[in-house]
Design a protein around this motif. Sequence first.
Motif, PDB file in Angstrom:
ATOM      1  N   VAL A  71       2.268 124.788  38.519  1.00 57.51           N
ATOM      2  CA  VAL A  71       2.070 124.614  39.957  1.00 57.51           C
ATOM      3  C   VAL A  71       1.163 123.407  40.160  1.00 57.51           C
ATOM      4  O   VAL A  71       0.104 123.310  39.541  1.00 57.51           O
ATOM      5  N   ALA A  72       1.589 122.492  41.009  1.00 51.63           N
ATOM      6  CA  ALA A  72       0.800 121.287  41.282  1.00 51.63           C
ATOM      7  C   ALA A  72      -0.156 121.542  42.443  1.00 51.63           C
ATOM      8  O   ALA A  72       0.211 122.190  43.434  1.00 51.63           O
ATOM      9  N   LEU A  73      -1.367 121.014  42.309  1.00 47.98           N
ATOM     10  CA  LEU A  73      -2.396 121.155  43.348  1.00 47.98           C
ATOM     11  C   LEU A  73      -2.925 119.764  43.680  1.00 47.98           C
ATOM     12  O   LEU A  73      -3.436 119.065  42.804  1.00 47.98           O
ATOM     13  N   ILE A  74      -2.794 119.386  44.952  1.00 49.39           N
ATOM     14  CA  ILE A  74      -3.119 118.023  45.380  1.00 49.39           C
ATOM     15  C   ILE A  74      -4.066 118.118  46.560  1.00 49.39           C
ATOM     16  O   ILE A  74      -3.639 118.378  47.689  1.00 49.39           O
ATOM     17  N   SER A  75      -5.341 117.931  46.306  1.00 49.16           N
ATOM     18  CA  SER A  75      -6.326 118.145  47.363  1.00 49.16           C
ATOM     19  C   SER A  75      -7.638 117.447  47.047  1.00 49.16           C
ATOM     20  O   SER A  75      -7.999 117.262  45.886  1.00 49.16           O
ATOM     21  N   VAL A  95      -2.043 124.956  36.132  1.00 49.52           N
ATOM     22  CA  VAL A  95      -2.274 124.103  37.287  1.00 49.52           C
ATOM     23  C   VAL A  95      -2.264 122.655  36.835  1.00 49.52           C
ATOM     24  O   VAL A  95      -2.889 122.298  35.831  1.00 49.52           O
ATOM     25  N   THR A  96      -1.516 121.807  37.548  1.00 47.88           N
ATOM     26  CA  THR A  96      -1.583 120.373  37.285  1.00 47.88           C
ATOM     27  C   THR A  96      -2.259 119.730  38.484  1.00 47.88           C
ATOM     28  O   THR A  96      -1.703 119.677  39.582  1.00 47.88           O
ATOM     29  N   PRO A  97      -3.518 119.304  38.338  1.00 50.69           N
ATOM     30  CA  PRO A  97      -4.248 118.729  39.471  1.00 50.69           C
ATOM     31  C   PRO A  97      -3.898 117.256  39.651  1.00 50.69           C
ATOM     32  O   PRO A  97      -3.816 116.506  38.683  1.00 50.69           O
ATOM     33  N   ILE A  98      -3.672 116.853  40.899  1.00 49.62           N
ATOM     34  CA  ILE A  98      -3.223 115.492  41.197  1.00 49.62           C
ATOM     35  C   ILE A  98      -4.159 114.877  42.234  1.00 49.62           C
ATOM     36  O   ILE A  98      -4.568 115.533  43.189  1.00 49.62           O
ATOM     37  N   ASN A  99      -4.455 113.613  42.052  1.00 57.37           N
ATOM     38  CA  ASN A  99      -5.309 112.870  42.972  1.00 57.37           C
ATOM     39  C   ASN A  99      -4.627 112.752  44.333  1.00 57.37           C
ATOM     40  O   ASN A  99      -3.519 112.207  44.430  1.00 57.37           O
ATOM     41  N   PRO A 100      -5.250 113.212  45.426  1.00 57.91           N
ATOM     42  CA  PRO A 100      -4.607 113.127  46.744  1.00 57.91           C
ATOM     43  C   PRO A 100      -4.493 111.700  47.265  1.00 57.91           C
ATOM     44  O   PRO A 100      -3.797 111.471  48.260  1.00 57.91           O
ATOM     45  N   ALA A 101      -5.155 110.748  46.618  1.00 62.29           N
ATOM     46  CA  ALA A 101      -5.018 109.347  47.025  1.00 62.29           C
ATOM     47  C   ALA A 101      -3.767 108.699  46.455  1.00 62.29           C
ATOM     48  O   ALA A 101      -3.435 107.570  46.829  1.00 62.29           O
ATOM     49  N   PHE A 102      -3.059 109.383  45.567  1.00 62.80           N
ATOM     50  CA  PHE A 102      -1.843 108.836  44.987  1.00 62.80           C
ATOM     51  C   PHE A 102      -0.797 108.566  46.066  1.00 62.80           C
ATOM     52  O   PHE A 102      -0.719 109.277  47.079  1.00 62.80           O
ATOM     53  N   THR A 103       0.029 107.562  45.816  1.00 66.46           N
ATOM     54  CA  THR A 103       1.185 107.325  46.669  1.00 66.46           C
ATOM     55  C   THR A 103       2.259 108.375  46.387  1.00 66.46           C
ATOM     56  O   THR A 103       2.205 109.092  45.375  1.00 66.46           O
ATOM     57  N   ALA A 125      -2.875 114.872  52.584  1.00 69.75           N
ATOM     58  CA  ALA A 125      -1.950 114.354  51.577  1.00 69.75           C
ATOM     59  C   ALA A 125      -0.528 114.849  51.779  1.00 69.75           C
ATOM     60  O   ALA A 125       0.378 114.444  51.042  1.00 69.75           O
ATOM     61  N   ALA A 126      -0.316 115.715  52.764  1.00 68.05           N
ATOM     62  CA  ALA A 126       0.954 116.438  52.866  1.00 68.05           C
ATOM     63  C   ALA A 126       2.163 115.522  53.087  1.00 68.05           C
ATOM     64  O   ALA A 126       3.239 115.776  52.543  1.00 68.05           O
ATOM     65  N   ALA A 127       2.011 114.470  53.882  1.00 65.83           N
ATOM     66  CA  ALA A 127       3.166 113.593  54.139  1.00 65.83           C
ATOM     67  C   ALA A 127       3.648 112.944  52.847  1.00 65.83           C
ATOM     68  O   ALA A 127       4.854 112.926  52.557  1.00 65.83           O
ATOM     69  N   ALA A 128       2.713 112.417  52.055  1.00 66.28           N
ATOM     70  CA  ALA A 128       3.100 111.811  50.780  1.00 66.28           C
ATOM     71  C   ALA A 128       3.644 112.856  49.818  1.00 66.28           C
ATOM     72  O   ALA A 128       4.604 112.602  49.074  1.00 66.28           O
ATOM     73  N   VAL A 129       3.061 114.053  49.839  1.00 69.74           N
ATOM     74  CA  VAL A 129       3.520 115.124  48.950  1.00 69.74           C
ATOM     75  C   VAL A 129       4.936 115.547  49.321  1.00 69.74           C
ATOM     76  O   VAL A 129       5.770 115.816  48.447  1.00 69.74           O
ATOM     77  N   ALA A 482      -1.169  96.667  45.788  1.00 66.95           N
ATOM     78  CA  ALA A 482      -1.954  97.673  46.509  1.00 66.95           C
ATOM     79  C   ALA A 482      -1.081  98.624  47.318  1.00 66.95           C
ATOM     80  O   ALA A 482      -1.437  99.791  47.508  1.00 66.95           O
ATOM     81  N   GLU A 483       0.061  98.139  47.791  1.00 68.80           N
ATOM     82  CA  GLU A 483       0.969  98.990  48.566  1.00 68.80           C
ATOM     83  C   GLU A 483       1.643 100.049  47.698  1.00 68.80           C
ATOM     84  O   GLU A 483       2.191 101.018  48.208  1.00 68.80           O
ATOM     85  N   ARG A 484       1.586  99.886  46.372  1.00 69.56           N
ATOM     86  CA  ARG A 484       2.371 100.732  45.479  1.00 69.56           C
ATOM     87  C   ARG A 484       1.530 101.614  44.543  1.00 69.56           C
ATOM     88  O   ARG A 484       2.099 102.323  43.722  1.00 69.56           O
ATOM     89  N   VAL A 485       0.211 101.538  44.654  1.00 67.27           N
ATOM     90  CA  VAL A 485      -0.650 102.328  43.772  1.00 67.27           C
ATOM     91  C   VAL A 485      -1.797 102.941  44.563  1.00 67.27           C
ATOM     92  O   VAL A 485      -2.083 102.527  45.693  1.00 67.27           O
ATOM     93  N   ALA A 486      -2.460 103.920  43.957  1.00 64.61           N
ATOM     94  CA  ALA A 486      -3.653 104.501  44.554  1.00 64.61           C
ATOM     95  C   ALA A 486      -4.733 103.421  44.686  1.00 64.61           C
ATOM     96  O   ALA A 486      -4.773 102.474  43.893  1.00 64.61           O
ATOM     97  N   PRO A 487      -5.625 103.559  45.680  1.00 66.68           N
ATOM     98  CA  PRO A 487      -6.609 102.494  45.940  1.00 66.68           C
ATOM     99  C   PRO A 487      -7.445 102.091  44.732  1.00 66.68           C
ATOM    100  O   PRO A 487      -7.747 100.906  44.546  1.00 66.68           O
ATOM    101  N   TYR A 488      -7.825 103.050  43.879  1.00 68.43           N
ATOM    102  CA  TYR A 488      -8.686 102.684  42.757  1.00 68.43           C
ATOM    103  C   TYR A 488      -7.961 101.888  41.678  1.00 68.43           C
ATOM    104  O   TYR A 488      -8.584 101.292  40.809  1.00 68.43           O
ATOM    105  N   LYS A 489      -6.631 101.852  41.733  1.00 68.88           N
ATOM    106  CA  LYS A 489      -5.865 101.096  40.735  1.00 68.88           C
ATOM    107  C   LYS A 489      -5.599  99.653  41.154  1.00 68.88           C
ATOM    108  O   LYS A 489      -4.999  98.882  40.401  1.00 68.88           O
ATOM    109  N   LYS A 490      -6.011  99.275  42.344  1.00 73.36           N
ATOM    110  CA  LYS A 490      -5.662  97.957  42.858  1.00 73.36           C
ATOM    111  C   LYS A 490      -6.136  96.830  41.932  1.00 73.36           C
ATOM    112  O   LYS A 490      -7.226  96.882  41.388  1.00 73.36           O
ATOM    113  N   VAL A 491      -5.298  95.809  41.797  1.00 74.92           N
ATOM    114  CA  VAL A 491      -5.701  94.585  41.100  1.00 74.92           C
ATOM    115  C   VAL A 491      -6.661  93.830  42.004  1.00 74.92           C
ATOM    116  O   VAL A 491      -6.377  93.604  43.185  1.00 74.92           O
TER     117      VAL A 491
END
Length: 514
Positions: A71-75, A95-103, A125-129, A482-491
């Motif tokens: 079960v994935a948990l994104i919060s 449980v697979t925990p996922i960063n809610p900032a992910f695209t 995060a619900a719209a992206a999820v 930046a449009e394609r990754v979570a904010p912390y991954k930005k170049v």
Amino acid sequence: MIHRGRPATIDVPDLTLTEYVLGREPTDGDDRVALVDADRTERITYAELGADVAAVAGGLAALGVRPGDVVALISHNQPVYAVAVHGIVAAGAAVTPINPAFTAAEIAKVLRASGASVVIAAVPAAAAVAEAADAAGVAHRFALGEHPGFRPFAELRGCGLAAPRIEVDPATAVAALPFSSGTTGLPKGVRLTHRNLVANLEQNRVGWPVGADEVLPASLPFFHIYGFTIILNTGLAARATVVTLARFALDDYLRMLQEHRATRAFLAPPVVLQLATAPAVDDYDLSSVRLAVCGAAPLDVAVAERAEQRVGWPIRQGYGMTEASPGTHQVAEDEFATTPAGSVGRLLAGTDGRLVDPATGEDAAPGEPGELWVRGPQVMPGYLDDPGATAATLVDGWLRTGDIARVDDDGVFWIVDRLKELIKYKGYQVPPAELEALLLTHPDVLDAAVVGVPHAEGGEAPKAFVVAARPVGAEALMDWVAERVAPYKKVRAVEFVERIPKSPTGKILRRELR
């Protein structure tokens, strides 16, 4: 030479994670506060937590969730996160925990890789999820609130069903499936068993005993293994109060420490830097805090010392990685004053360590640095569906950390360099291979390499070296990523070059770029 933690062995209870955290003493009638958010809009007592976890487990079982499912948990951090985690685990699932900032695309990758059959998401995060769940074919969706297309998680909490009787072997059954980049490459599912996680809670408790009268501030995210084990489950297992902060901002964090009278702090290096330099620190009463532990990335000693002078409590480092649940080293509370600043302390109880010469594969000479290898009951059995990566990381029971360490005559360790390619931005893992693969899909990019470079706020940040097929602006390329990754991954920087240096086998020579 094998170095050993003290004590050299440790008894690990034969319990599931939820049995260990919540089931060793009854929660019925326990009106102590288990979790509360920083602004006190939501609170859960231990009695409510026990009842809600049982109901969620029963509701998931009625939905068809069985041992071995995911079960994935994104919060973001919020009190109900603990209800979801332990409801999932009590149902026998992982449980697979996922960063809610992910695209949506990043979330979909994890959903597919984990094989999640149910997803539980925070409302922001619900719209992206929803988009990710559509792409991954996950039909069962719950929101930690109200959101179109999702069933409210309150249905599970209020279903009134009893937790199912499950039969799992804590030594082999997976309780958590976080995704980590390991020492190199793209994110991989880390299979952490109940025994791995319970062992690490027991190991950490030896040096960091948390009392039931304590208040643990949780600003570091629960979807990260540091927050998951060291804050959330440590606090609940001790019957302490865990205070959640949805999003870190310095004033909000300092206010939480002051108003809730936090007893210890859990930090990452960027937070320590702010404690050392921000004028706002002087506006708050932080006297309730006794000590602080810093992890997730290396901590500059001078910055730590400045922070200690400002806040008035000692700050020491720990060390670990997702593959070790996460802890392998700590500075025990009673050794804070005598352990040198800059070290990561000693091996945890029941943990062995070696320093290995990466060039020869032999143990490093006494007094010389080497790659840190560890073994113990907290070390994962392997990655999900990736025997090659497992074989490269686990060697005869030893976990290769990818970090270069040294150890002194007293058994105190220092991390001095690293072999692994991961970039640590604000403590978050940024795998360069993921960004390189993305850049190579851009029509104006012929070749690319990404390395970590010093960054004032994040400690380290991704910089891309790009061979362009035709003229393209650096800012435009960074915006595209930046449009394609979570904010912390930005170049955060781009340099155009004529070629990417590579070995004869095609491996990028990142040290030359650095």
